[in-house]
Design an enzyme around this catalytic site. Structure first.
Site, PDB file in Angstrom:
ATOM      1  CD  GLU A   3      -2.807   1.220   2.453  1.00  0.00           C
ATOM      2  OE1 GLU A   3      -2.683   0.342   3.329  1.00  0.00           O
ATOM      3  OE2 GLU A   3      -3.689   2.098   2.489  1.00  0.00           O
ATOM      4  CE  LYS A  15      -0.714   8.085   4.951  1.00  0.00           C
ATOM      5  NZ  LYS A  15      -1.207   7.670   6.257  1.00  0.00           N
ATOM      6  CG  ASP A  51      -6.234   4.495   1.579  1.00  0.00           C
ATOM      7  OD1 ASP A  51      -6.860   5.549   1.346  1.00  0.00           O
ATOM      8  OD2 ASP A  51      -6.194   3.972   2.713  1.00  0.00           O
TER       9      ASP A  51
HETATM   10  C1  RNT Z   1      -2.778   4.296   6.567  1.00  0.00           C
HETATM   11  C2  RNT Z   1      -3.246   3.219   5.659  1.00  0.00           C
HETATM   12  C3  RNT Z   1      -3.519   1.904   6.305  1.00  0.00           C
HETATM   13  C4  RNT Z   1      -4.214   2.010   7.637  1.00  0.00           C
HETATM   14  C5  RNT Z   1      -4.680   0.702   8.210  1.00  0.00           C
HETATM   15  C6  RNT Z   1      -4.988   0.804   9.662  1.00  0.00           C
HETATM   16  O1  RNT Z   1      -2.724   5.511   5.966  1.00  0.00           O
HETATM   17  O2  RNT Z   1      -4.369   3.656   4.974  1.00  0.00           O
HETATM   18  O3  RNT Z   1      -4.209   1.096   5.429  1.00  0.00           O
HETATM   19  O4  RNT Z   1      -5.312   2.872   7.582  1.00  0.00           O
HETATM   20  O5  RNT Z   1      -3.785  -0.274   7.918  1.00  0.00           O
HETATM   21 ZN    ZN Z   2      -5.381   2.234   3.755  1.00  0.00          ZN
END
Ligand code: RNT
Ligand code: ZN
Length: 422
Positions: free
Chosen positions: A230, A232, A263
């Protein structure tokens, strides 16, 4: 109470309205059942976890704000809450668990010590609910994450600690998937980043690459588990550089045959995650979505039916990508009834998929292919006010869950009976 008769009559009219556009609503009601949404457990308790009785979210650049009464304080309460949520949702769901939510039985188990046995009661719970389960390494709220770096830490013993945690989480995921007979998607998100302008961005990325390779050395069958990473943009207190940026993880995922987690709170506000789906899927097999509602920053407000979520859903449905996109939610709002937050957010996501399925895509595509762009825009605008709500209500009726606003009362009852006495 919403009148059942009215719901049926409205559906009959909506069915005709959509049929005029060549859309078969009965077929859509069958297809919408294939939209499976993974419920993030962390909305029940503001990302606290059960490692100690008073565990709370700390660091990591994320924050749950608000102090609405009744958060889950133990595993029993959390399961009770999730069962309530599941009872109010149409369609299929899964459970998305973070490692800090293990069934530790009062024992202090550090992250580099976790085993399948700490999650067995969750696996059994999922089996009982008839749902699949996803999993996440927890690389925050821990003294060894206090420096702001975990897998990309220059402190070798801390880095090794997090590699071991991730290694174990992946093995646990494989066992979860094996037992439940549906692949467990393991998501890796780390908070690593820097508040002020760093000099050695590269050094941390070299280390993250190395740590991921070490922790992911064992490849599990994809029937058991799938790895996702993931990306960011920034976190609170890590505004200047994020080690696991989108470029980094998309590159990692492509090179190493992993999934990429998108996300929709993790990009510049004018970027659209819906646009990224068809781009990423040219080069990765699957995507994991974290649906959220960022307001001015990655605030993780409850998902609502907005244009952003709609584009994401539409892009998946238009391109028949449902089997390549794993849908998860990621929000944590402690300022309203937490159970209600789940139901609003999940239903909003489901509605977006329903609307996407009610689109006469072939007709729109034809307009587009023949350069009839006025016609395309006009139809898209008209579709916004068609009676999709009647189809949605009928779906809830069919699924035996509260129709329309009827779930509000159910949640009020739960609040009075259960949440208020916590
Ligand atoms: C954080 C990410 C991650 C968390 C969770 C708790 O910015 O979005 O996915 O929100 O793992
Ligand atoms: Zn997330």
């Amino acid at each position: 109470m919403v009148s059942i008769e009215l719901v049926k009559q409205s559906y009959a009219l909506a069915k005709q309205q959509y049929a005029a556009l060549g859309v078969d609503t009965d077929l859509v009601l069958e297809k919408i059942k294939n939209v499976v949404i993974s419920l993030h457990c962390w909305q029940t308790d503001d990302v606290g976890g059960f490692e100690t009785p008073d565990a709370t979210l700390s660091g990591g650049g994320i924050q749950a704000t608000g102090n609405f009464p009744g958060k889950a304080t133990n595993i029993e309460e959390m399961r009770k809450d999730l069962e309530k949520v599941l009872s109010l949702l149409p369609g299929k769901q899964r459970l998305n668990l973070h490692a800090i939510y293990g069934d530790f039985q009062g024992e202090l188990v550090d992250r580099d010590q976790i085993e399948v046995k700490h999650y067995q009661s969750w696996i059994d719970w999922c089996k009982k609910q008839g749902i699949g389960m996803d999993f996440n390494a927890s690389c925050f709220s821990h003294p060894k994450a206090a420096s702001g770096f975990t897998l990309s830490s220059k402190n070798e013993s801390e880095r090794k600690f997090w590699v071991e945690h991730l290694r174990r989480c992946r093995a646990i995921s494989a066992e979860i998937g094996r037992q439940l007979g549906t692949p467990c998607v393991h998501n890796t998100w780390i908070p690593d980043g820097s508040k002020d302008t760093p000099i050695d961005r590269n050094g941390h990325r070299v280390l993250l690459n190395k740590s991921l390779n070490e922790a992911m050395a064992i490849i599990f069958p994809k029937e058991q588990m799938k790895d996702s990473v993931e990306s960011k943009l920034f976190g609170i207190g890590a505004e200047s550089m994020t080690v696991g940026s989108h470029d980094f993880y998309l590159g990692y995922a492509i090179k190493n045959n992993k999934l990429i987690t998108l996300d929709n709170g993790h990009f510049h506000p004018t970027e659209q995650v819906g646009d990224k789906i068809s781009a990423c899927l040219q080069f990765v097999d699957e995507i994991l979505l974290h649906l959220t509602r960022p307001i001015r920053w990655d605030s993780d407000h409850v998902v609502t039916l907005n244009e952003e979520i709609q584009l994401i859903a539409s892009e998946i449905i238009r391109n028949n990508y449902l089997s390549r996109v794993n849908i998860g939610l990621d929000f944590f709002d402690a300022s309203i009834n937490r159970i209600g937050a789940y139901v609003i957010g999940t239903r909003a996501a489901q509605k977006a998929f329903l609307i996407a399925m009610l689109e006469p895509t072939a007709m729109l595509r034809k307009y587009e292919d023949t350069g009839q762009n006025f016609e395309r825009l006009a139809l898209l605008e008209e579709l916004k006010t068609k009676s999709f709500g009647a189809v949605w209500d009928y779906f809830c009726l069919q699924e035996n869950v509260p129709v329309g606003e009827d779930y509000i009362t159910e949640i009020q009852v739960y609040e009075n009976k259960e949440l208020k006495r916590r």
